[in-house]
Design a protein around this motif. Sequence first.
Motif, PDB file in Angstrom:
ATOM      1  N   PHE A   1       0.805  -1.219   0.000  1.00 51.27           N
ATOM      2  CA  PHE A   1       0.000   0.000   0.000  1.00 51.27           C
ATOM      3  C   PHE A   1       0.837   1.268   0.000  1.00 51.27           C
ATOM      4  O   PHE A   1       2.020   1.247   0.316  1.00 51.27           O
ATOM      5  N   THR A   2       0.180   2.359  -0.372  1.00 53.00           N
ATOM      6  CA  THR A   2       0.710   3.708  -0.226  1.00 53.00           C
ATOM      7  C   THR A   2      -0.275   4.476   0.640  1.00 53.00           C
ATOM      8  O   THR A   2      -1.431   4.051   0.804  1.00 53.00           O
ATOM      9  N   VAL A   3       0.184   5.584   1.195  1.00 55.38           N
ATOM     10  CA  VAL A   3      -0.681   6.398   2.040  1.00 55.38           C
ATOM     11  C   VAL A   3      -0.673   7.844   1.568  1.00 55.38           C
ATOM     12  O   VAL A   3       0.266   8.296   0.915  1.00 55.38           O
ATOM     13  N   ALA A   4      -1.750   8.534   1.928  1.00 53.03           N
ATOM     14  CA  ALA A   4      -1.852   9.968   1.671  1.00 53.03           C
ATOM     15  C   ALA A   4      -2.289  10.632   2.961  1.00 53.03           C
ATOM     16  O   ALA A   4      -3.236  10.168   3.609  1.00 53.03           O
ATOM     17  N   LEU A   5      -1.586  11.675   3.344  1.00 56.95           N
ATOM     18  CA  LEU A   5      -1.981  12.443   4.517  1.00 56.95           C
ATOM     19  C   LEU A   5      -3.103  13.395   4.122  1.00 56.95           C
ATOM     20  O   LEU A   5      -3.003  14.099   3.121  1.00 56.95           O
ATOM     21  N   LEU A   6      -4.156  13.415   4.903  1.00 61.13           N
ATOM     22  CA  LEU A   6      -5.253  14.349   4.702  1.00 61.13           C
ATOM     23  C   LEU A   6      -5.144  15.399   5.793  1.00 61.13           C
ATOM     24  O   LEU A   6      -5.035  15.064   6.981  1.00 61.13           O
ATOM     25  N   LEU A   7      -5.139  16.661   5.388  1.00 61.04           N
ATOM     26  CA  LEU A   7      -4.873  17.762   6.309  1.00 61.04           C
ATOM     27  C   LEU A   7      -6.148  18.495   6.707  1.00 61.04           C
ATOM     28  O   LEU A   7      -7.109  18.562   5.929  1.00 61.04           O
ATOM     29  N   ASP A   8      -6.123  19.081   7.906  1.00 60.12           N
ATOM     30  CA  ASP A   8      -7.254  19.898   8.338  1.00 60.12           C
ATOM     31  C   ASP A   8      -7.107  21.316   7.781  1.00 60.12           C
ATOM     32  O   ASP A   8      -6.168  21.597   7.025  1.00 60.12           O
ATOM     33  N   ALA A   9      -7.996  22.218   8.158  1.00 60.95           N
ATOM     34  CA  ALA A   9      -7.992  23.583   7.639  1.00 60.95           C
ATOM     35  C   ALA A   9      -6.719  24.338   8.001  1.00 60.95           C
ATOM     36  O   ALA A   9      -6.323  25.281   7.302  1.00 60.95           O
ATOM     37  N   ASP A  10      -6.043  23.930   9.080  1.00 57.27           N
ATOM     38  CA  ASP A  10      -4.795  24.567   9.506  1.00 57.27           C
ATOM     39  C   ASP A  10      -3.563  23.927   8.876  1.00 57.27           C
ATOM     40  O   ASP A  10      -2.439  24.300   9.205  1.00 57.27           O
ATOM     41  N   GLY A  11      -3.765  22.936   8.011  1.00 54.72           N
ATOM     42  CA  GLY A  11      -2.647  22.272   7.364  1.00 54.72           C
ATOM     43  C   GLY A  11      -1.997  21.194   8.203  1.00 54.72           C
ATOM     44  O   GLY A  11      -0.909  20.721   7.880  1.00 54.72           O
ATOM     45  N   LYS A  12      -2.644  20.791   9.281  1.00 52.53           N
ATOM     46  CA  LYS A  12      -2.099  19.740  10.156  1.00 52.53           C
ATOM     47  C   LYS A  12      -2.727  18.399   9.792  1.00 52.53           C
ATOM     48  O   LYS A  12      -3.884  18.333   9.371  1.00 52.53           O
ATOM     49  N   PRO A  13      -1.975  17.311   9.960  1.00 56.99           N
ATOM     50  CA  PRO A  13      -2.521  15.987   9.630  1.00 56.99           C
ATOM     51  C   PRO A  13      -3.795  15.686  10.423  1.00 56.99           C
ATOM     52  O   PRO A  13      -3.830  15.854  11.641  1.00 56.99           O
ATOM     53  N   ALA A  14      -4.837  15.278   9.704  1.00 55.31           N
ATOM     54  CA  ALA A  14      -6.109  14.947  10.337  1.00 55.31           C
ATOM     55  C   ALA A  14      -6.479  13.486  10.131  1.00 55.31           C
ATOM     56  O   ALA A  14      -7.199  12.913  10.934  1.00 55.31           O
ATOM     57  N   ALA A  15      -5.989  12.907   9.048  1.00 56.22           N
ATOM     58  CA  ALA A  15      -6.344  11.528   8.716  1.00 56.22           C
ATOM     59  C   ALA A  15      -5.297  10.967   7.755  1.00 56.22           C
ATOM     60  O   ALA A  15      -4.514  11.709   7.167  1.00 56.22           O
ATOM     61  N   ILE A  16      -5.321   9.658   7.621  1.00 54.05           N
ATOM     62  CA  ILE A  16      -4.446   8.977   6.672  1.00 54.05           C
ATOM     63  C   ILE A  16      -5.310   8.082   5.792  1.00 54.05           C
ATOM     64  O   ILE A  16      -6.107   7.289   6.298  1.00 54.05           O
ATOM     65  N   ALA A  17      -5.148   8.237   4.487  1.00 54.09           N
ATOM     66  CA  ALA A  17      -5.851   7.392   3.526  1.00 54.09           C
ATOM     67  C   ALA A  17      -4.847   6.406   2.950  1.00 54.09           C
ATOM     68  O   ALA A  17      -3.719   6.777   2.616  1.00 54.09           O
ATOM     69  N   SER A  18      -5.257   5.155   2.852  1.00 53.98           N
ATOM     70  CA  SER A  18      -4.392   4.114   2.301  1.00 53.98           C
ATOM     71  C   SER A  18      -5.060   3.469   1.096  1.00 53.98           C
ATOM     72  O   SER A  18      -6.250   3.171   1.135  1.00 53.98           O
ATOM     73  N   MET A  19      -4.268   3.243   0.050  1.00 53.55           N
ATOM     74  CA  MET A  19      -4.705   2.462  -1.099  1.00 53.55           C
ATOM     75  C   MET A  19      -3.960   1.140  -1.004  1.00 53.55           C
ATOM     76  O   MET A  19      -2.728   1.115  -1.032  1.00 53.55           O
ATOM     77  N   ILE A  20      -4.727   0.047  -0.871  1.00 55.74           N
ATOM     78  CA  ILE A  20      -4.153  -1.250  -0.515  1.00 55.74           C
ATOM     79  C   ILE A  20      -4.462  -2.288  -1.584  1.00 55.74           C
ATOM     80  O   ILE A  20      -5.601  -2.407  -2.043  1.00 55.74           O
ATOM     81  N   ARG A  21      -3.459  -3.076  -1.926  1.00 55.87           N
ATOM     82  CA  ARG A  21      -3.621  -4.168  -2.882  1.00 55.87           C
ATOM     83  C   ARG A  21      -3.231  -5.471  -2.197  1.00 55.87           C
ATOM     84  O   ARG A  21      -2.226  -5.547  -1.493  1.00 55.87           O
ATOM     85  N   ASP A  22      -4.025  -6.504  -2.434  1.00 55.62           N
ATOM     86  CA  ASP A  22      -3.724  -7.836  -1.904  1.00 55.62           C
ATOM     87  C   ASP A  22      -2.693  -8.483  -2.816  1.00 55.62           C
ATOM     88  O   ASP A  22      -2.952  -8.716  -3.991  1.00 55.62           O
ATOM     89  N   GLU A  23      -1.515  -8.767  -2.278  1.00 53.12           N
ATOM     90  CA  GLU A  23      -0.440  -9.389  -3.046  1.00 53.12           C
ATOM     91  C   GLU A  23      -0.119 -10.787  -2.528  1.00 53.12           C
ATOM     92  O   GLU A  23       0.973 -11.298  -2.754  1.00 53.12           O
ATOM     93  N   THR A  24      -1.075 -11.400  -1.861  1.00 59.23           N
ATOM     94  CA  THR A  24      -0.835 -12.710  -1.251  1.00 59.23           C
ATOM     95  C   THR A  24      -0.404 -13.746  -2.283  1.00 59.23           C
ATOM     96  O   THR A  24       0.580 -14.464  -2.069  1.00 59.23           O
ATOM     97  N   GLU A  25      -1.101 -13.832  -3.398  1.00 57.47           N
ATOM     98  CA  GLU A  25      -0.744 -14.829  -4.416  1.00 57.47           C
ATOM     99  C   GLU A  25       0.618 -14.533  -5.024  1.00 57.47           C
ATOM    100  O   GLU A  25       1.424 -15.445  -5.214  1.00 57.47           O
ATOM    101  N   ARG A  26       0.902 -13.266  -5.307  1.00 56.80           N
ATOM    102  CA  ARG A  26       2.215 -12.898  -5.854  1.00 56.80           C
ATOM    103  C   ARG A  26       3.298 -13.258  -4.852  1.00 56.80           C
ATOM    104  O   ARG A  26       4.342 -13.806  -5.210  1.00 56.80           O
ATOM    105  N   TRP A  27       3.067 -12.996  -3.566  1.00 55.32           N
ATOM    106  CA  TRP A  27       4.041 -13.302  -2.518  1.00 55.32           C
ATOM    107  C   TRP A  27       4.290 -14.809  -2.443  1.00 55.32           C
ATOM    108  O   TRP A  27       5.439 -15.257  -2.347  1.00 55.32           O
ATOM    109  N   LYS A  28       3.231 -15.623  -2.508  1.00 55.17           N
ATOM    110  CA  LYS A  28       3.386 -17.085  -2.466  1.00 55.17           C
ATOM    111  C   LYS A  28       4.183 -17.578  -3.668  1.00 55.17           C
ATOM    112  O   LYS A  28       5.056 -18.438  -3.536  1.00 55.17           O
ATOM    113  N   GLU A  29       3.879 -17.037  -4.860  1.00 55.24           N
ATOM    114  CA  GLU A  29       4.608 -17.429  -6.069  1.00 55.24           C
ATOM    115  C   GLU A  29       6.083 -17.049  -5.962  1.00 55.24           C
ATOM    116  O   GLU A  29       6.963 -17.827  -6.340  1.00 55.24           O
ATOM    117  N   GLU A  30       6.353 -15.868  -5.439  1.00 54.13           N
ATOM    118  CA  GLU A  30       7.735 -15.421  -5.279  1.00 54.13           C
ATOM    119  C   GLU A  30       8.491 -16.323  -4.308  1.00 54.13           C
ATOM    120  O   GLU A  30       9.630 -16.702  -4.551  1.00 54.13           O
TER     121      GLU A  30
END
Length: 148
Positions: free
Chosen positions: A98-127
């Motif tokens: 996965f990768t993450v993106a910081l989501l900021l509040d109105a003051d520019g401070k971190p408020a949340a983290i968004a993650s885009m996640i991919r299941d790589e279990t089969e690729r990992w087993k093959e490797e």
Amino acid sequence: MTSALDHAQLLDALGDAIVVCDGAGAITFWNGAAERMFGFAKQEALGASLDIIIPERQRKRHWDGYNETMRTGVTRYGSALLRVPALHKDGHALSIAFTVALLLDADGKPAAIASMIRDETERWKEERALLRRVAELEAKVGQTTQSQ
């Protein structure tokens, strides 16, 4: 002709899981791919801690990094892919990237983290299988050259 993009529909239709957590690590967004990947329905995941998908042995390291990112507003995983183990609701292990993106509040401070996640279990087993096979072949070649 202009058409408005339905962002909620887009996020839910993606093949990769999208998970958003607030500053304390409580899940605030969980798309359809996250449901399929991890086995938790949206209603089960929303408000829950990320611990529902983090293996026990990884939790301290995860939370140390998460809290540091929320404190500093800096992450190296905005573009660098992070590969880690994860858990499905039924307890079986997953290998995710996965990768993450910081989501900021109105003051520019971190408020949340968004993650885009991919299941790589089969690729990992093959490797892993390929690496074992290479090790076996290298051992055979080593035995052949020693016996000559």
